[in-house]
Design an enzyme around this catalytic site. Structure first.
Site, PDB file in Angstrom:
ATOM      1  N   GLU A 147      32.417  30.175  30.951  1.00  0.00           N
ATOM      2  CA  GLU A 147      33.289  28.994  30.807  1.00  0.00           C
ATOM      3  C   GLU A 147      32.507  27.733  30.454  1.00  0.00           C
ATOM      4  O   GLU A 147      32.502  26.756  31.205  1.00  0.00           O
ATOM      5  CB  GLU A 147      34.115  28.782  32.073  1.00  0.00           C
ATOM      6  N   GLU A 304      39.672  36.607  32.582  1.00  0.00           N
ATOM      7  CA  GLU A 304      39.895  36.256  33.986  1.00  0.00           C
ATOM      8  C   GLU A 304      41.341  35.844  34.177  1.00  0.00           C
ATOM      9  O   GLU A 304      41.898  35.109  33.365  1.00  0.00           O
ATOM     10  CB  GLU A 304      39.052  35.038  34.411  1.00  0.00           C
TER      11      GLU A 304
END
Ligand code: GAL
Length: 666
Positions: A147, A304
């Site tokens: 991320e 995710e």
């Protein structure tokens, strides 16, 4: 990446647990249908406990156990959280905020994206990881970093400042060009030397907007540079192993994904809809359509999502029964070929101990584990879904540079935000069951029947020419207000707004008239129907367009508010205000019908999403009930729901609350 089935799994953090748990993990993974785990994301401090001293013994065991259990690894480069020894020895790697605060270690992502010391240490680690696990039977895919831009969207430190100056020299070549691009004649900001230029740190009032815009571009590129430093090592050592990095959803705008995607083999996204929000699936759908469109509809990965509650909102609801399954099938319906969670086993300690996991604190005898196990079995039963493709007649245009520009300070209205604008235009299409791609405005649009521009504040001449050519050739275009206002340097186009689109739209905006906070204006359509306009109004002079609706009441009473213009073989609609949700739906239905863009199924019950994935011989209709009541959906032809597999085909499907059906169609 081999998508011969829908992959299923989670982030796996074995270092949280003693070795005997690892065996149970692999056993439970097999039982739950897990095929792929993202492993090693936060392992740096464990595999390199001291500078240059590597301890991979424990990680070898994990990789071997995964391989033996038939689970593949989406193997991380392990660089997402540098160990304390690195920032202790090199505090200069720590990121600095716009106000000069240097952030401390002790959480994660504590590195300046431009830091060469960080990149050097990261590359050394990646070299070790890649060399050690190249050819390992578990290795399927690289997971670079984690991320990027999630916590550190930009760094304002001195090293970033120097890197920003280098980036600006590349972009502008000489300082006079920069002065022109940044309009530095304004407020006596002329630069005489590159050394005088800084990031837009906290200043007495609005920093130069073109400088802010370039700093957004630079910051995305700085993180990209950090990613590429690792990517290059992987490409050299394991040229045949595909790689990805997981984008944070559309909750923030730090990275221009379009500049990243050419460097990845497969695009992946993290998605955390709020279970308290009954419409969160619409926002999620927008992100899924965007991520799928980044590589022209290729398979993408949901890398995710939460099995149930997260821990990082102020109040964290679990997902009610059926919601996790529904959300997972939604991603598959919209083109995902991998469904992974954060995380496999719920942490005992640390900041995420109250974040749900596939194996909760309560162990396998829990609703959470039973639900993920049964979803794993469902996905495993339908491998033929993998590799099929979504097709769309409608495109919504999205551009990060314009998003950055739109949300700069000192504008006519702070109420105009990019995601609100997107959702106001996307939701009526979604609710009507019309499939949508979300694409960059410079790409070839000719395959679409309708192109929707919720907002493109910043628009280069090339994009304007693209839109013009699309409509001239017969396309239908809908553009909302405050689009085509500035060039790439945030300089207003002269000669009447929106100058680059005036001929196409057949109008000229004389002056913006944004509404007060929560204010509304009346909109009266030519057929007598009415709606409320929100956010914005403006003084429109018609130059060939016909008024479809006028403003009603207020200073603009009777003036054109919504227009339609025939241009070449196509049609261009323009909205000078944002109708309320009902008004927007009625208008979008009309615009889509005019363009020949049809819903997947006519007469879908409220709350039901319908979408088709097309294969070579077989296509699949997904029906997803996002509501909490039972609904019945008539089918175009008799068919069987592949999830419940009734003995005889049916001509309609009844979906319970949060129900899902997958039907094979011609
Ligand atoms: C993501 C992150 C994961 C985990 C998760 C929790 O942003 O990549 O490591 O923190 O959030 O929701």
């Amino acid at each position: 990446m081999d998508f011969d089935r829908i992959h299923y799994g989670a982030d796996y953090n074995p270092e949280h647990w003693p070795e005997d748990v690892w065996d149970e993990d692999v056993k439970l993974m097999a039982e739950a249908g897990v095929t792929l785990v993202s492993v090693g994301i936060f392992s740096w401090a464990q595999v390199e406990p001291r500078p240059g001293e590597f301890d991979f013994g424990w990680f070898d065991q994990v990789m071997d156990k995964l391989a033996a259990g038939g689970v593949s690894a989406c193997l991380s480069t392990m660089t997402a959280s540098p160990p304390p020894w690195l920032s202790h020895r090199h505090p200069e790697i720590l990121p600095v905020r716009a106000d000069g605060t240097r952030l401390s270690p002790g959480a994660r992502q504590q590195f300046c994206p431009s830091s060469l010391v960080f990149r050097e240490h990261a590359a050394r680690l990646v070299e070790q990881v890649a060399t050690r696990y190249a050819g390992h039977p578990a290795l399927a895919l690289w997971h670079v970093g984690n991320e990027y831009g999630c916590h550190i969207r930009a760094c304002y430190c001195d090293e970033s400042a120097a890197d920003f100056r280098r980036w600006l020299k590349d972009r502008y070549g000489d300082i006079d060009a920069l002065n022109r691009a940044w309009t530095t004649t304004f407020w006596s900001q002329r630069y005489d030397d590159w050394a005088e230029i800084l990031p837009p740190r906290v200043a007495p009032t609005f920093p130069n907007p073109a400088q802010q815009l370039d700093f957004h571009r630079f910051s995305s590129d700085a993180s990209l540079g950090s990613f590429l430093a690792e990517q290059e090592v992987l490409r050299r050592i394991t040229p045949d192993v595909p790689l990805t990095t997981n984008f944070v959803g559309l909750v923030q705008k730090a990275l221009d994904w379009n500049r990243w995607v050419p460097h990845e083999d497969v695009v992946s996204l993290d998605s955390y809809p709020d279970p308290y929000d009954p419409r969160s699936h619409v926002e999620v759908a927008l992100a899924y359509d965007l991520v799928r469109s980044l590589k022209d509809g290729q398979s993408w990965m949901l890398l995710e999502q939460a099995p149930s509650a997260v821990n990082w909102r102020n109040r964290n609801s679990p997902k009610p029964p059926g919601a996790m399954r529904l959300g997972s099938w939604q991603a598959v319906a919209q083109g995902a070929d991998a469904i992974l969670f954060f995380q496999w086993r719920q942490s005992r300690g640390g900041a995420e101990k109250f974040h749900s996991a596939m194996v909760p604190h309560g162990g396998p005898e829990t609703r959470g584990y039973r639900d993920v196990r049964s979803l794993g079995q469902e996905l495993a039963a339908l491998p033929r879904l993998a590799g099929t493709r979504v097709r769309a007649d409608v495109a919504l245009l999205h551009d990060w540079e314009s998003w950055w520009g739109l949300e700069l300070d000192s504008h006519p209205s702070g109420d105009l935000q990019q995601l609100d604008a997107h959702l106001a235009h996307y939701a009526p299409l979604f609710d009507a069951g019309i499939t949508c791609d979300v694409v960059h405005p410079a790409r070839d649009l000719s395959s679409y029947k309708l192109v929707v521009v919720p907002n493109l504040y910043l628009m280069g001449e090339a994009v304007a020419a693209n839109l013009r050519a699309y409509v001239a050739a017969g396309g239908h275009l809908l553009v909302s207000f405050f689009s085509g206002i500035v060039d790439a340097c945030d300089r207003a186009y002269l000669g009447g707004y929106p100058a680059p689109l005036r001929d196409l739209l057949g109008l000229r905006i004389d002056e913006f008239w944004p509404l007060p906070e929560d204010g509304e204006t009346g909109l009266r359509f030519a057929d007598g129907s009415q709606a409320a306009g929100t956010i914005w109004s403006e003084w429109i002079e018609l130059e060939g367009a016909e008024a479809v609706a006028d403003f009603e009441g207020g200073e603009l009473d009777g003036r054109a508010a919504i227009t339609r213009h025939t241009f070449g073989k196509g049609v261009a609609w323009y909205l000078g205000s944002r109708p309320d949700a009902a008004g927007m739906r009625a208008l979008m239905d009309r615009v889509a019908a005019d363009a020949g863009a049809r819903p997947v199924l006519p007469g879908l019950p409220d709350g039901v999403q319908a979408i088709v994935r097309h294969g070579d011989g077989e296509s699949f209709l997904f029906l997803l009930n996002h509501g909490t009541g039972e609904v019945t959906v008539p089918l175009p032809a008799s068919a069987a729901d592949l999830l419940t597999a009734p003995a005889t085909p049916v001509d309609h499907i009844t979906l319970g609350p949060r129900g899902v059906a997958v039907v094979s169609v011609d």
